[in-house]
Design a protein around this motif. Sequence first.
Motif, PDB file in Angstrom:
ATOM      1  N   HIS A 178     -24.137   7.920  51.259  1.00 30.43           N
ATOM      2  CA  HIS A 178     -23.547   9.378  50.826  1.00 30.43           C
ATOM      3  C   HIS A 178     -22.296   9.392  51.333  1.00 30.43           C
ATOM      4  N   PHE A 179     -22.092   9.138  52.809  1.00 31.06           N
ATOM      5  CA  PHE A 179     -20.658   9.284  53.433  1.00 31.06           C
ATOM      6  C   PHE A 179     -20.268   8.115  53.474  1.00 31.06           C
ATOM      7  N   PRO A 180     -19.103   7.655  53.491  1.00 30.62           N
ATOM      8  CA  PRO A 180     -18.440   6.361  53.521  1.00 30.62           C
ATOM      9  C   PRO A 180     -18.368   5.998  55.021  1.00 30.62           C
ATOM     10  N   ALA A 181     -18.820   4.665  55.177  1.00 25.71           N
ATOM     11  CA  ALA A 181     -18.957   4.104  56.530  1.00 25.71           C
ATOM     12  C   ALA A 181     -17.395   3.823  56.993  1.00 25.71           C
ATOM     13  N   GLY A 182     -17.137   4.080  58.275  1.00 21.51           N
ATOM     14  CA  GLY A 182     -15.793   3.500  58.596  1.00 21.51           C
ATOM     15  C   GLY A 182     -14.687   4.564  58.227  1.00 21.51           C
ATOM     16  N   LYS A 183     -14.920   5.724  57.713  1.00 22.80           N
ATOM     17  CA  LYS A 183     -13.906   6.649  57.067  1.00 22.80           C
ATOM     18  C   LYS A 183     -13.629   7.751  58.290  1.00 22.80           C
ATOM     19  N   VAL A 184     -11.800   7.474  58.629  1.00 21.68           N
ATOM     20  CA  VAL A 184     -11.569   8.368  59.353  1.00 21.68           C
ATOM     21  C   VAL A 184     -10.724   9.580  58.681  1.00 21.68           C
ATOM     22  N   ILE A 185     -11.033  10.748  59.088  1.00 25.50           N
ATOM     23  CA  ILE A 185     -10.607  12.009  58.402  1.00 25.50           C
ATOM     24  C   ILE A 185      -9.762  12.542  59.238  1.00 25.50           C
ATOM     25  N   ASP A 186      -8.527  12.776  58.738  1.00 24.88           N
ATOM     26  CA  ASP A 186      -7.674  13.558  59.816  1.00 24.88           C
ATOM     27  C   ASP A 186      -7.501  15.045  59.293  1.00 24.88           C
ATOM     28  N   GLU A 187      -7.914  15.649  58.211  1.00 27.16           N
ATOM     29  CA  GLU A 187      -7.898  16.804  57.901  1.00 27.16           C
ATOM     30  C   GLU A 187      -8.688  17.770  58.952  1.00 27.16           C
ATOM     31  N   ALA A 188      -8.314  18.982  59.056  1.00 25.62           N
ATOM     32  CA  ALA A 188      -9.269  19.922  60.318  1.00 25.62           C
ATOM     33  C   ALA A 188     -10.491  20.422  59.555  1.00 25.62           C
ATOM     34  N   ALA A 189     -11.478  20.522  60.676  1.00 24.92           N
ATOM     35  CA  ALA A 189     -12.830  21.105  60.088  1.00 24.92           C
ATOM     36  C   ALA A 189     -13.074  21.865  61.627  1.00 24.92           C
ATOM     37  N   MET A 190     -14.233  22.359  61.360  1.00 25.69           N
ATOM     38  CA  MET A 190     -14.883  23.075  62.549  1.00 25.69           C
ATOM     39  C   MET A 190     -16.318  23.114  62.574  1.00 25.69           C
ATOM     40  N   THR A 191     -16.709  23.143  63.493  1.00 22.47           N
ATOM     41  CA  THR A 191     -18.401  23.544  63.695  1.00 22.47           C
ATOM     42  C   THR A 191     -19.054  24.639  62.924  1.00 22.47           C
ATOM     43  N   ILE A 192     -18.217  25.603  62.587  1.00 28.60           N
ATOM     44  CA  ILE A 192     -18.744  26.566  61.505  1.00 28.60           C
ATOM     45  C   ILE A 192     -19.096  26.061  60.159  1.00 28.60           C
ATOM     46  N   ASP A 193     -18.326  25.030  59.926  1.00 29.37           N
ATOM     47  CA  ASP A 193     -18.665  24.486  58.452  1.00 29.37           C
ATOM     48  C   ASP A 193     -19.680  23.529  58.434  1.00 29.37           C
ATOM     49  N   ILE A 194     -20.610  23.456  59.577  1.00 30.23           N
ATOM     50  CA  ILE A 194     -21.735  22.646  59.611  1.00 30.23           C
ATOM     51  C   ILE A 194     -22.819  23.211  58.675  1.00 30.23           C
ATOM     52  N   LEU A 195     -23.121  24.649  58.967  1.00 32.35           N
ATOM     53  CA  LEU A 195     -24.217  25.276  58.315  1.00 32.35           C
ATOM     54  C   LEU A 195     -24.089  25.553  56.630  1.00 32.35           C
ATOM     55  N   PRO A 196     -23.089  25.943  56.256  1.00 29.93           N
ATOM     56  CA  PRO A 196     -22.561  26.044  54.625  1.00 29.93           C
ATOM     57  C   PRO A 196     -22.576  24.387  54.263  1.00 29.93           C
ATOM     58  N   THR A 197     -22.072  23.443  54.855  1.00 26.60           N
ATOM     59  CA  THR A 197     -22.406  22.063  54.456  1.00 26.60           C
ATOM     60  C   THR A 197     -23.714  21.655  54.437  1.00 26.60           C
ATOM     61  N   LEU A 198     -24.705  21.835  55.161  1.00 26.05           N
ATOM     62  CA  LEU A 198     -26.118  21.614  55.086  1.00 26.05           C
ATOM     63  C   LEU A 198     -26.841  22.277  53.917  1.00 26.05           C
ATOM     64  N   ALA A 199     -26.143  23.431  53.948  1.00 22.16           N
ATOM     65  CA  ALA A 199     -26.756  24.257  52.749  1.00 22.16           C
ATOM     66  C   ALA A 199     -26.515  23.586  51.405  1.00 22.16           C
ATOM     67  N   GLU A 200     -25.224  23.155  51.262  1.00 27.63           N
ATOM     68  CA  GLU A 200     -25.024  22.390  50.098  1.00 27.63           C
ATOM     69  C   GLU A 200     -25.685  21.469  49.646  1.00 27.63           C
ATOM     70  N   ILE A 201     -25.896  20.527  50.717  1.00 31.58           N
ATOM     71  CA  ILE A 201     -26.460  19.157  50.827  1.00 31.58           C
ATOM     72  C   ILE A 201     -28.182  19.609  50.275  1.00 31.58           C
ATOM     73  N   THR A 202     -28.669  20.318  51.187  1.00 34.54           N
ATOM     74  CA  THR A 202     -30.136  20.738  50.714  1.00 34.54           C
ATOM     75  C   THR A 202     -30.504  21.513  49.638  1.00 34.54           C
ATOM     76  N   GLY A 203     -29.604  22.507  49.160  1.00 37.34           N
ATOM     77  CA  GLY A 203     -30.035  23.267  48.258  1.00 37.34           C
ATOM     78  C   GLY A 203     -30.479  24.441  48.999  1.00 37.34           C
ATOM     79  N   ALA A 204     -30.345  24.724  50.294  1.00 35.95           N
ATOM     80  CA  ALA A 204     -31.147  25.849  50.816  1.00 35.95           C
ATOM     81  C   ALA A 204     -30.146  27.094  50.473  1.00 35.95           C
ATOM     82  N   SER A 205     -30.821  28.298  50.728  1.00 36.39           N
ATOM     83  CA  SER A 205     -29.647  29.387  50.410  1.00 36.39           C
ATOM     84  C   SER A 205     -28.862  29.685  51.678  1.00 36.39           C
ATOM     85  N   LEU A 206     -27.803  30.161  51.359  1.00 35.40           N
ATOM     86  CA  LEU A 206     -26.821  30.659  52.362  1.00 35.40           C
ATOM     87  C   LEU A 206     -27.487  32.262  53.087  1.00 35.40           C
ATOM     88  N   PRO A 207     -27.033  32.337  54.164  1.00 31.12           N
ATOM     89  CA  PRO A 207     -27.533  33.602  54.932  1.00 31.12           C
ATOM     90  C   PRO A 207     -27.082  34.710  54.106  1.00 31.12           C
TER      91      PRO A 207
END
Length: 477
Positions: free
Chosen positions: A318-347
Amino acid sequence: MKITQSGIYLFNTFVLLSCLVSCQKAEEVKKTSKPNIVVIFADDMGYGDLGVYGATEWKTPNLDQLAADGVRFTQFYVPHAVCSASRAALLTGTYANRLEIFGALDHTAKHGLNPEETTIAEMLKSDGYATGMVGKWHLGHMPEFLPTEQGFDSYYGLPYSNDMWPHHPESKNYYPPLPLYRNIAVIDTLDDQSQLTTNYTEEALKFIENSKDKPFFLYFAHSMPHVPLFVSDKFKGKSTQGLYGDVMMEIDWSVGEVRKKLKELELDENTIIIFTSDNGPWLSYGGQAGLTGGLKEGKGTSWEGGIREPGIFVWPGHFPAGKVIDEAAMTIDILPTLAEITGASLPGLKVDGRSILPLLEGKEMDDKAYFAYYNRNELQAVIYGQWKLVFPHKYRTIPIDAKLTNDGIPVIYQMVELETPQLFDLSKDPNETTDVSENNPEILTKMHQLADEGRADMGDALTNSEGTGLRKHGRIE
């Protein structure tokens, strides 16, 4: 009854077809079932503490392989360079200052993460996941705030930092004995932490084993390399650097054990692993602190060395192996990312992060403004793509004449005041050496505009701004 040759042939054909159908169905289930999720969160680990991020005096082969098997961020952030606030942000996808969680809670705290907030564990549990936590919690030690009240089916670990014990080098006998919890009960008090990483790892493996028949979420929050540093005999003296390197090698071993268990149970292909840390290194501890990789300052500051961390995401196929991402991201993005992947409802309450699934899949996304807060609701910096604007504030630094040691005794910080805003182009100057405000007036105006929007929402003690979107922590009177 006589069994003919043709009957045997038909029977064998039937068995073969049944096996093929069964295997096909199993493969279909494997492809369509919700992924298991393991989030590994180190403590006080520097941006330069992994081999793949530049470490040379100790080896991290398992973490380097993890990065090779997935995507690695070069500009991955925590919003708060301190323990409790950083953890609140990770687990809720929300800035901790919005939730009234500041600093590092200790044994005297009568407050914690409000149970009305939704953690990753609660979000996924409502979607059918088994949820377990191993390690450092630090979001309230009172029974009402422990992990089992915040969506976790099980918990094993410490309620706060491992230096909050009677042997603290600067506050001897201020803290009580260090309690080790299982669920809501104290099962031991620690006077020696040399087996802590090993015990954490064994508990994590047990959770994976016991949860293998349904989707699971494991939050594995190491207590180290936060001081005091301890390591088991199997890694003592293994690095050329000393104790800190030994500790990093044991954490790396732990990651390897988790991956080994997942592979043994044939779960590795359908498991997402995320690895990062809560903030940068505690530089005042000298040789017992980690590496910033040349970034400015460390833990307790909003300079890059305090808030930029390794960020590794792995999901085979699903995620490309060996990929380096230079764009900024933050730990607050983990919850909504997992929500989209699993289909779980956001808070139901506002979440500050966004899904970065497109980035993880190798696609492009527009830049997002990220804020760095410290102390009691001070907006100290805003990051927008390659740009970072740092606002006037006081911050701590190591005095030029300080004599750093490797004995676990910290030096005293010096407070410095930044008097004017400074704009940095992180793509060219990640070490924040040159203010480029004069040459980029339009960018500067945009950054100030973004900051004002953040202040209107969450407030800012530095400008005496009151936000309209603040929520309350939980409190026991």
